[in-house]
Design a protein around this motif. Sequence first.
Motif, short mmCIF file in Angstrom:
data_model
loop_
_atom_site.label_atom_id
_atom_site.label_comp_id
_atom_site.label_asym_id
_atom_site.label_seq_id
_atom_site.Cartn_x
_atom_site.Cartn_y
_atom_site.Cartn_z
N ALA A 110 0.85 -1.19 0.00
CA ALA A 110 0.00 0.00 0.00
C ALA A 110 0.88 1.24 0.00
O ALA A 110 1.86 1.32 0.74
N VAL A 111 0.51 2.19 -0.85
CA VAL A 111 1.25 3.44 -0.99
C VAL A 111 0.26 4.59 -0.94
O VAL A 111 -0.76 4.56 -1.63
N ASN A 112 0.55 5.60 -0.12
CA ASN A 112 -0.28 6.79 -0.09
C ASN A 112 0.16 7.71 -1.22
O ASN A 112 1.31 8.13 -1.28
N THR A 113 -0.76 8.00 -2.14
CA THR A 113 -0.49 8.91 -3.25
C THR A 113 -1.33 10.17 -3.04
O THR A 113 -2.19 10.21 -2.14
N LYS A 114 -1.13 11.18 -3.87
CA LYS A 114 -1.95 12.39 -3.72
C LYS A 114 -3.42 12.11 -4.03
O LYS A 114 -4.30 12.87 -3.65
N GLU A 115 -3.69 10.98 -4.71
CA GLU A 115 -5.09 10.57 -4.97
C GLU A 115 -5.64 9.67 -3.88
O GLU A 115 -6.76 9.20 -3.97
N GLY A 116 -4.86 9.36 -2.86
CA GLY A 116 -5.28 8.46 -1.79
C GLY A 116 -4.47 7.17 -1.83
O GLY A 116 -3.53 7.03 -2.61
N PHE A 117 -4.83 6.23 -0.98
CA PHE A 117 -4.08 4.98 -0.90
C PHE A 117 -4.35 4.10 -2.11
O PHE A 117 -5.49 3.96 -2.54
N LYS A 118 -3.28 3.52 -2.63
CA LYS A 118 -3.38 2.56 -3.73
C LYS A 118 -2.66 1.30 -3.32
O LYS A 118 -1.65 1.34 -2.61
N HIS A 119 -3.20 0.17 -3.77
CA HIS A 119 -2.61 -1.14 -3.49
C HIS A 119 -2.07 -1.74 -4.78
O HIS A 119 -2.74 -1.68 -5.81
N TYR A 120 -0.88 -2.29 -4.70
CA TYR A 120 -0.22 -2.91 -5.84
C TYR A 120 0.10 -4.35 -5.48
O TYR A 120 0.54 -4.63 -4.36
N THR A 121 -0.11 -5.26 -6.40
CA THR A 121 0.17 -6.68 -6.17
C THR A 121 1.27 -7.13 -7.14
O THR A 121 1.16 -6.92 -8.34
N ILE A 122 2.29 -7.77 -6.59
CA ILE A 122 3.39 -8.32 -7.37
C ILE A 122 3.48 -9.81 -7.06
O ILE A 122 3.54 -10.20 -5.91
N ASN A 123 3.46 -10.64 -8.12
CA ASN A 123 3.60 -12.07 -7.94
C ASN A 123 5.09 -12.41 -7.94
O ASN A 123 5.82 -12.05 -8.85
N ILE A 124 5.51 -13.12 -6.90
CA ILE A 124 6.91 -13.55 -6.77
C ILE A 124 6.95 -15.04 -7.08
O ILE A 124 6.26 -15.83 -6.42
N GLU A 125 7.72 -15.42 -8.07
CA GLU A 125 7.84 -16.83 -8.49
C GLU A 125 8.58 -17.66 -7.45
O GLU A 125 9.41 -17.15 -6.70
#
Length: 127
Positions: A110-125
């Motif tokens: 989760a990252v707080n941006t100027k547009e609000g919190f955004k969640h990013y998902t990264i798949n780790i092999e």
Amino acid sequence: IYDIAPVQVIVPVSPNEAGIHQQDPVQMVRAWPGGGFLNIELSIKTLNLAKHKLTFVDDSAAMYPGGVFLELFHQGDGDSVTISKNILVSIPLAIYYERFNNQGFDIVFAVNTKEGFKHYTINIESL
């Protein structure tokens, strides 16, 4: 020529070890796994990047028991919000491979941006 900053290796901490409690906004540029790390490029509005403190808090047990949930904490320390500068941070994956017995897993951060919190998902092999 762009401003070049050294890569910060950040080992995520538990919520009670955070030390930083601010979540000043940043912009997510890109993220990718490579070289045993999750590499994240962030854009920060700043005059002096050295004043900024970053940490990731691992709150997996409470938020995402089947994977890894990280939350970025960013303290600008009163720096002027002037121009965007990019910074590269890397999170070592070895601790998570150990947790998941070298199997693949997802990291949600989760990252707080100027547009609000955004969640990013990264798949780790798996290894």
